[in-house]
Motif scaffolding. Structure first.
Motif, PDB file in Angstrom:
ATOM      1  N   LEU A 471       0.836  -1.202   0.000  1.00 11.68           N
ATOM      2  CA  LEU A 471       0.000   0.000   0.000  1.00 11.68           C
ATOM      3  C   LEU A 471       0.873   1.255   0.000  1.00 11.68           C
ATOM      4  O   LEU A 471       0.590   2.226  -0.715  1.00 11.68           O
ATOM      5  CB  LEU A 471      -0.920  -0.017   1.221  1.00 11.68           C
ATOM      6  CG  LEU A 471      -1.827   1.188   1.415  1.00 11.68           C
ATOM      7  CD1 LEU A 471      -2.792   1.352   0.232  1.00 11.68           C
ATOM      8  CD2 LEU A 471      -2.610   1.049   2.725  1.00 11.68           C
ATOM      9  N   ALA A 472       1.948   1.236   0.782  1.00 11.63           N
ATOM     10  CA  ALA A 472       2.866   2.378   0.805  1.00 11.63           C
ATOM     11  C   ALA A 472       3.477   2.612  -0.568  1.00 11.63           C
ATOM     12  O   ALA A 472       3.639   3.760  -1.009  1.00 11.63           O
ATOM     13  CB  ALA A 472       3.953   2.147   1.851  1.00 11.63           C
ATOM     14  N   ALA A 473       3.843   1.515  -1.266  1.00  9.58           N
ATOM     15  CA  ALA A 473       4.419   1.648  -2.604  1.00  9.58           C
ATOM     16  C   ALA A 473       3.396   2.200  -3.589  1.00  9.58           C
ATOM     17  O   ALA A 473       3.741   2.975  -4.486  1.00  9.58           O
ATOM     18  CB  ALA A 473       4.944   0.299  -3.071  1.00  9.58           C
ATOM     19  N   ASP A 474       2.130   1.795  -3.439  1.00 11.72           N
ATOM     20  CA  ASP A 474       1.069   2.368  -4.277  1.00 11.72           C
ATOM     21  C   ASP A 474       1.037   3.880  -4.124  1.00 11.72           C
ATOM     22  O   ASP A 474       0.994   4.632  -5.109  1.00 11.72           O
ATOM     23  CB  ASP A 474      -0.304   1.813  -3.860  1.00 11.72           C
ATOM     24  CG  ASP A 474      -0.473   0.322  -4.080  1.00 11.72           C
ATOM     25  OD1 ASP A 474       0.268  -0.251  -4.902  1.00 11.72           O
ATOM     26  OD2 ASP A 474      -1.350  -0.268  -3.424  1.00 11.72           O
ATOM     27  N   ILE A 475       1.055   4.323  -2.875  1.00 15.73           N
ATOM     28  CA  ILE A 475       0.933   5.753  -2.589  1.00 15.73           C
ATOM     29  C   ILE A 475       2.178   6.502  -3.048  1.00 15.73           C
ATOM     30  O   ILE A 475       2.085   7.640  -3.537  1.00 15.73           O
ATOM     31  CB  ILE A 475       0.693   5.951  -1.081  1.00 15.73           C
ATOM     32  CG1 ILE A 475      -0.709   5.418  -0.730  1.00 15.73           C
ATOM     33  CG2 ILE A 475       0.826   7.408  -0.682  1.00 15.73           C
ATOM     34  CD1 ILE A 475      -0.971   5.300   0.753  1.00 15.73           C
ATOM     35  N   ALA A 476       3.339   5.868  -2.957  1.00 15.92           N
ATOM     36  CA  ALA A 476       4.579   6.530  -3.369  1.00 15.92           C
ATOM     37  C   ALA A 476       4.639   6.770  -4.871  1.00 15.92           C
ATOM     38  O   ALA A 476       5.394   7.643  -5.329  1.00 15.92           O
ATOM     39  CB  ALA A 476       5.777   5.697  -2.931  1.00 15.92           C
ATOM     40  N   GLY A 477       3.870   6.014  -5.658  1.00 13.67           N
ATOM     41  CA  GLY A 477       3.877   6.198  -7.107  1.00 13.67           C
ATOM     42  C   GLY A 477       4.875   5.319  -7.828  1.00 13.67           C
ATOM     43  O   GLY A 477       5.428   5.711  -8.867  1.00 13.67           O
ATOM     44  N   ALA A 478       5.093   4.118  -7.308  1.00 11.61           N
ATOM     45  CA  ALA A 478       6.028   3.180  -7.937  1.00 11.61           C
ATOM     46  C   ALA A 478       5.483   2.650  -9.251  1.00 11.61           C
ATOM     47  O   ALA A 478       4.298   2.769  -9.555  1.00 11.61           O
ATOM     48  CB  ALA A 478       6.314   2.024  -6.978  1.00 11.61           C
ATOM     49  N   THR A 479       6.381   2.047 -10.039  1.00  5.74           N
ATOM     50  CA  THR A 479       6.009   1.494 -11.349  1.00  5.74           C
ATOM     51  C   THR A 479       5.626   0.033 -11.204  1.00  5.74           C
ATOM     52  O   THR A 479       6.410  -0.776 -10.702  1.00  5.74           O
ATOM     53  CB  THR A 479       7.179   1.604 -12.342  1.00  5.74           C
ATOM     54  OG1 THR A 479       7.573   2.974 -12.436  1.00  5.74           O
ATOM     55  CG2 THR A 479       6.799   1.083 -13.705  1.00  5.74           C
TER      56      THR A 479
END
Length: 675
Positions: A471-479
């Motif tokens: 979820l954190a990676a989703d919010i960070a804008g990862a590819t």
């Protein structure tokens, strides 16, 4: 109803519902949007891409700021001196002329305790299996027996390997007893045996004067770690409320490691095993699932129904992660939160407890790879989340590495990053840290919104970020990526490689990239990506990337600067790259877990020269298997290759049950493998 009654694919270890609906920029859209520096796939599987894209990408090793060596020494050490083998449909292992193989430590081989013999009729008990080599061999590493004292023996060592999942039909004498056919319960010894067939084996092995390898029976190093072994929780989640269970009300311990896929040896001589598709082992009847479960697909069905064992022992009941008690300290509602980590095992200290290193993130770890260590500088390692539309991560330790004192404590504090691949061939590492201004701003902006399927209400602290890494990676804008699996670091240049196995959903209705600008639709064959960290510094927060090779059938091309640098033919067609490993001389070994249909046939292992991109097929496995896990002795004269889930009666034609096994590969003249 159990999941296996609903979906015939549920026993596949790669089975995982797509649970990332965040809408982040997809890898395929990044690839086809590139304007300046582009790698191109052409051929029968890439014609649409070829029609859209023009100029090629300057490879990472050719960029202006690259310091990677392409000297004659590197070139000669990575040359491929063997005659490639053809594809195969035979139920045997195929290797080049001048090489020999033998099978070693198959499932059920006794290695510890009372050394119970394997019974070909499937009647071994759960207690027996706890003392025998587990099932479905996967990631593997050879530790020289004298490594702790600075040696590099190639004649004796500890062979440590993962056991990812199980073949229930082969494991039990008459197949598994289904709860649905047995008054809603499963026999407890069947469950015990299945849990014991998972995990890790540590096997002390030695080569005799005739060159034959065997187990050192009675060695104190021989050990089984299973799905029931006591383990410590370390790092930022130690003591965190969302890991409290009836077994550990202070959230400092748990039991077992499951679905162990790839691995990674640490610079200080221990073994990290990855927990990949662990979500399917748990079931919850709660109407409202916590976001920690939603984002991973934990639902009301478990893969093997262990929670339905015909006993009230909590070592089995813990797989029911429903809310049944007055508090988390009275039930196992949080049990699944104690899985999804890299687990550190010290093979040289058999009495030691495995450690769940939570700072490396909680997701579907495929494995972990370490960058070369430098005295006095941080430790850096990488891990992929092996599911469709998931991410690639990097961890940088807070404390510096010192060879004399290094240990697992270095993995307990640091910064976890997730990768963003930009359209111009650059990339960024995005910190998943509430003290990072950019991440904190994104978290604040996302509060009160729907992130994928989750109504986001913020993170209570940094531990909450880690337990919700995806979820954190989703919010960070990862590819989002096409199933990032094994990675490898080139020992000569420091470039980082990752296998992107496939993504059959890419471009389908309801999924990313169904448009002309994103023409790698339904990516069924996969590819290998690589990058160079800025300034060749693995702690950097930016990098340059390209595609090393696109997998596919004959005629598939990988184009750089308008020139085809790889054109696949009969000697090297492959699909679904999975395992990656650089040997000690710098050759890249590529293992597959894909379709066994024509033209690829049985799964295989290929060798690649990372400088020239020459690729040759070296090894083909038996029918139905995945070729997974590879390592050699330090002299690169003995290679160990794992075979998982073979069909039929391999490796013993006289037995009805297939047995996962390790294959030992040697050159008939005693020379270096692959040279």
């Amino acid at each position: 109803m159990a999941k296996h009654d609903l979906d015939p694919n549920y026993l596949d270890p790669n089975y995982e519902p797509v649970v990332n609906h965040s809408g982040n920029t997809s890898f395929a859209s990044v690839l086809t949007a590139r304007m300046q520096r582009r790698t191109l796939m052409k051929g029968s599987v890439g014609a649409a891409l070829a029609s859209v894209m023009g100029m090629g990408l300057v490879g990472c090793s050719d960029s202006d700021d690259d310091n990677g060596s392409t000297s004659g020494d590197v070139q000669s050490s990575t040359e491929l001196g063997f005659k490639p083998v053809a594809v195969s449909t035979e139920n045997r292992v195929v290797v080049p002329e001048g090489y020999s193989t033998e099978t070693f430590v198959p499932w059920g081989t006794p290695i510890t305790g009372s050394y119970p013999e394997y019974r070909a009729d499937g009647t071994n008990t759960g207690e027996d299996q706890e003392q025998q080599v587990g099932m479905h061999h996967d990631g593997v590493h050879f530790f020289p027996i004298d490594q702790k004292s600075g040696g590099n023996s190639s004649a004796e060592g500890l062979l440590v390997m993962n056991h990812e999942y199980i073949n229930q039909g082969a494991l039990h004498a008459n197949g598994p007893t289904r709860a649905a056919d047995n008054e809603g319960v499963r026999p407890v010894d069947e469950v015990r045996k299945e849990i014991a067939a998972h995990g890790v084996s540590v096997i002390h092995i030695r080569r005799d004067s005739n060159g034959t390898w065997d187990i050192v029976f009675g060695s104190p190093f021989n050990r089984r770690i299973t799905g029931n072994t006591d383990m410590d929780i370390r790092g930022p989640l130690r003591g965190y409320s969302k890991l409290i269970t009836a077994y550990s009300p202070n959230a400092t311990q748990t039991r077992g490691t499951l679905n162990n896929c790839a691995m990674g040896p640490t610079p200080w001589g221990t073994y990290l095993t990855a927990e990949e598709n662990w979500h399917g082992y748990f079931a919850t009847a709660d109407a409202e699932r916590p976001r920690e479960y939603v984002r991973h697909g934990v639902n009301d069905n478990s893969r093997y129904d262990w929670e339905l064992a015909d006993t009230n022992a909590d070592e089995y009941m813990r797989f029911n992660v429903s809310t049944t008690g007055a508090s988390a300290a009275e039930d196992y509602r949080n049990e699944a939160n104690t899985y999804g980590y890299m687990v550190e095992i010290d093979p040289f200290t058999p009495e030691s407890k495995p450690q769940k290193r939570t700072a490396l993130g909680r997701f579907g770890h495929e494995g972990v790879i370490f960058a070369p260590t430098k005295e006095g500088e941080p430790v850096v390692c990488y891990s992929g989340d092996d599911s469709r539309f998931e991410y690639i991560y990097k961890f940088v330790s807070s404390k510096p590495y010192h060879a004399a004192t290094a240990g697992g404590y270095l993995l307990d504090e640091g910064t976890l990053y997730v990768a963003r691949f930009n359209a111009d061939g650059s990339g960024d590492w995005l910190a998943l840290d509430l003290e990072d201004a950019d991440f904190a701003a994104r978290v604040a902006a996302a509060q009160g919104t729907l992130v994928g399927d989750i109504q986001f209400d913020g993170f209570e602290n940094q531990a909450d970020v880690v337990v919700n890494t995806r979820l954190a990676a989703d919010i960070a804008g990862a590819t989002t990526m096409d199933r990032p699996e094994w990675g490898a670091v080139d020992p000569n240049t420091g470039e980082v490689y990752f296998a992107l196995t496939n993504n059959s959903n890419r471009g389908k209705d309801g999924y990313d990239d169904v448009n002309a600008a994103n023409p790698i639709v339904e990516n069924t064959t996969g590819h290998i990506i690589r990058w160079t960290e800025a300034g060749n510094d693995h702690t950097a927060t930016s990098f340059d990337w390209d595609i090393f090779v696109f997998a596919g059938e004959q005629g598939t091309e990988t184009v750089v600067d308008g020139e085809a640098v790889v054109t696949l033919d009969d000697t090297n067609i492959f699909n679904s790259p999975d395992g990656l490993w650089f040997d000690y001389n710098g050759r890249l070994w590529i293992q597959t877990d894909g379709s066994d249909a024509a033209p690829y046939q049985n799964n295989m292992m290929l060798a690649a020269n990372p400088v020239t991109r020459e690729i040759k097929r070296f090894f083909v496995g038996p029918v139905g298997c995945e070729v997974t896990g590879v390592v050699s002795t330090p002299d690169v004269k003995t290679m160990f290759v794992n075979i998982q889930h073979p069909d039929g009666n391999w490796p013993n034609a006289a037995e009805d049950r297939p047995r996962d096994a390790t294959v030992i590969v040697t050159r008939d003249d005693g020379g270096v493998i692959g040279a």
